[in-house]
Design a protein around this motif. Structure first.
Motif, PDB file in Angstrom:
ATOM      1  N   LEU A 125      22.022 123.290  89.568  1.00 40.63           N
ATOM      2  CA  LEU A 125      23.005 122.488  88.544  1.00 40.63           C
ATOM      3  C   LEU A 125      23.647 121.164  90.198  1.00 40.63           C
ATOM      4  CD1 LEU A 125      24.748 120.629  86.794  1.00 40.63           C
ATOM      5  CD2 LEU A 125      26.444 122.470  86.215  1.00 40.63           C
ATOM      6  N   LEU A 126      23.963 122.462  90.819  1.00 40.02           N
ATOM      7  CA  LEU A 126      24.926 121.931  91.927  1.00 40.02           C
ATOM      8  C   LEU A 126      23.905 120.877  93.526  1.00 40.02           C
ATOM      9  CD1 LEU A 126      27.612 121.639  93.442  1.00 40.02           C
ATOM     10  CD2 LEU A 126      27.332 123.610  94.841  1.00 40.02           C
ATOM     11  N   THR A 137      31.315 125.171  83.854  1.00 43.47           N
ATOM     12  CA  THR A 137      31.249 126.626  83.825  1.00 43.47           C
ATOM     13  C   THR A 137      32.621 127.925  82.579  1.00 43.47           C
ATOM     14  OG1 THR A 137      31.732 127.530  85.638  1.00 43.47           O
ATOM     15  CG2 THR A 137      29.030 126.938  85.678  1.00 43.47           C
ATOM     16  N   ARG A 173      21.749 126.366  85.215  1.00 41.87           N
ATOM     17  CA  ARG A 173      23.301 126.396  86.706  1.00 41.87           C
ATOM     18  C   ARG A 173      22.330 127.010  87.992  1.00 41.87           C
ATOM     19  NH1 ARG A 173      27.650 131.126  86.783  1.00 41.87           N
ATOM     20  NH2 ARG A 173      25.572 131.639  88.373  1.00 41.87           N
ATOM     21  N   THR A 219      27.719 127.964  93.994  1.00 40.63           N
ATOM     22  CA  THR A 219      29.193 126.875  94.597  1.00 40.63           C
ATOM     23  C   THR A 219      28.873 127.029  96.262  1.00 40.63           C
ATOM     24  OG1 THR A 219      30.945 128.056  94.251  1.00 40.63           O
ATOM     25  CG2 THR A 219      30.444 126.320  92.617  1.00 40.63           C
ATOM     26  N   GLY A 224      34.879 126.472  91.267  1.00 34.63           N
ATOM     27  CA  GLY A 224      34.802 125.019  91.465  1.00 34.63           C
ATOM     28  C   GLY A 224      35.459 124.407  92.909  1.00 34.63           C
ATOM     29  N   TYR A 227      30.565 121.406  88.570  1.00 30.88           N
ATOM     30  CA  TYR A 227      29.782 122.867  88.017  1.00 30.88           C
ATOM     31  C   TYR A 227      31.232 123.761  88.082  1.00 30.88           C
ATOM     32  CZ  TYR A 227      28.084 126.972  89.139  1.00 30.88           C
ATOM     33  OH  TYR A 227      27.062 128.563  88.790  1.00 30.88           O
TER      34      TYR A 227
END
Length: 496
Positions: free
Chosen positions: A34-35, A61, A31, A308, A449, A57
């Protein structure tokens, strides 16, 4: 010291501790990058814009928590908890292996979906077995969950540090592969340890006793469920056709998922309140659960900005040079589990001390404190973003202090809320309402997100206003809880 600890707690606890630690290593490690992988345009990432990436994202999640509902149902009705954990871990590992293969967007999203499904199967059931180790309940059980919670945060710390470094500095797909190795280690620990130390626990689904009343209730619930599905499909169709949301885009799909979660949650709470056969006292307690549901969704919506909007801020607007070395931006997310490991025992001791003096704050006061601390953390980010919009990199201490406030807030809200739901829920609805607690976390992740999707790479001037929006909303809700804590406590019917 180790021998004294093992006398207090069964070895099975430490089997679950290390199994969960490695699963969280894989989850939080992946995680963390990921972004960054989704927005990367240089090192083989997906080259998406921040809005679309943040929406994906958020959907991922949110899905992890939402899928704990069918994951718990499968364990209760078909697999048993132990098999659910084992198969869930295998599915997670396969998902990370798929992510480690650089084979285009379709394969990537297949891997992401696979990880979410496996996590939804494993996550709710490993915690349940921890509880089974302590049928007597009491202080030992509370202490066991504190130890288990430390394992979660230790896994998070290691995952973000190792997977984050490998992903950012060497290869995104090597980072995803490291997450697969972490899950493999968790499977090995669980397989070997459970055979010796968890015998007879979670082996088969609990027996179901069928009566005419239960069969009739089941039939009614199915009809209501079908009706709700038809309602949701109709509403989403209207929203799509009217142009209110566009579910052909990631952002629109995230908003559509938000609509689904809100309607399902509201429908369930209304059903429990008016058709659940509750006493007047139980109805008031469910009203408290609704308030806590809203609070936890709002809290996680801010807290989960770590992966994020705050990740984007760390990557693009924070001074990360130490000497001649640049700190990976994903490492800033590690301040949360680090602060949890440091301050969880401190706050636990504080609650015990205050309780001995009859000064322990009530549940709504603790929730209010958590939300206000979260709000204050985003006022810190308003100050940081005002520096960033002038074209300057900000001090890392802005993010560090923000994460410190997040963590103290989390320790006021998360363990307290989990305990509150088990105490306030009517006995015949405890499991279902615990699932709704996870749905609150799912909604919060989704909002996080969607919110981060408002970050426009071409318009950094909007950052202070966005952070200020989160700060004001969370602080205001916290103050409302603080103002009305006495009547809310009264609705709890003597439970503290």
């Amino acid at each position: 010291m180790p021998s004294q600890i093992s006398q207090k707690h069964p070895t099975g606890l430490y089997v679950l501790f290390f199994a969960e630690m490695w699963e969280r290593f894989s989850y939080y490690g992946m995680r963390a990058i990921l972004l960054l992988f989704l927005i990367d345009t240089v090192k083989g990432g997906m080259s998406m814009n921040a809005s679309e990436s943040a929406a994906i994202y958020g959907i991922y999640t949110a899905s992890v928590y939402l899928l704990t509902l069918p994951g718990g149902w499968l364990a209760d009705n078909i697999l048993g908890q132990k098999k659910a954990i084992w198969y869930g871990g295998i599915v997670i590992m396969i998902g990370h292996i798929i992510l480690a293969v650089p084979a285009g967007s379709a394969i990537f999203f297949l891997g992401l979906t696979t990880v979410a499904v496996g996590t939804g199967l494993l996550k709710p059931n490993i915690s349940s077995i921890v509880g089974e180790l302590y049928p007597e309940g009491g202080a030992r059980r509370d202490a066991a969950f504190s130890i288990f919670y430390m394992g979660i945060n230790l896994g998070s710390f290691l995952g973000i540090a190792i997977v984050g470094y490998l992903g950012e500095r060497i290869s995104w797909h090597l980072g995803f592969g490291a997450a697969a190795i972490g899950m493999l280690l968790g499977l090995v620990v669980f397989r070997i340890g459970s055979e010796r130390h968890l015998k007879g626990m979670g082996e088969v689904p609990p027996a179901r006793i069928s009566t005419p009343e239960s069969d009739a209730q089941s039939g009614t619930n199915k009809k209501l469920g079908y009706g709700l599905v038809i309602l949701l499909i109709g509403l989403l169709t209207v929203l799509q056709l009217s142009g209110t949301i566009d579910m052909t885009t990631a952002q629109g799909l995230a908003k559509g998922a938000g609509v689904i979660i809100v309607i399902i949650s509201a429908s369930y709470f209304l059903f429990i309140l008016f058709a659940g056969g509750l006493t007047r006292v139980e109805q008031k307690r469910v009203l408290v659960l609704i308030i806590l549901f809203l609070a936890i969704a709002l809290f996680w919506a801010g807290y989960e900005q770590a992966g994020t909007s705050l990740q984007i801020f760390a990557e693009r607007h924070t001074q990360r040079m130490v000497g001649g070395w640049e700190v990976p931006s994903s490492w800033f997310q590690n301040f949360q589990p680090t602060f949890v490991l440091i301050f969880a025992p401190v706050l636990a001791s504080l609650w015990i001390f205050l309780s001995s003096k009859s000064l322990n704050p009530s549940i709504p006061v603790k929730f209010a404190a958590g939300l206000i601390l979260l709000g204050l953390s985003f006022f810190v980010m308003v100050a940081a973003s005002n520096i960033a919009v002038q074209g300057n990199l900000t001090s890392p201490f802005f993010l560090i202090f923000t994460y410190f406030l997040h963590t103290i807030g989390e320790l006021c809200v998360s363990p307290v809320g989990l305990s509150s739901y088990t105490k306030l829920a009517p006995k015949r609805y405890v499991s279902q309402l615990m699932g709704i607690w996870f749905v609150g976390a799912s909604l919060g992740n989704l909002i996080a997100g969607i919110f981060a999707g408002g970050f426009d790479e071409e318009n950094v001037m909007q950052m202070p206003a966005l952070f200020n929006q989160v700060a004001i909303i969370t602080t205001a809700f916290g103050l409302l809880l603080l103002i009305f804590w006495k009547p809310i406590k009264g609705w709890m019917g003597g439970i503290s």
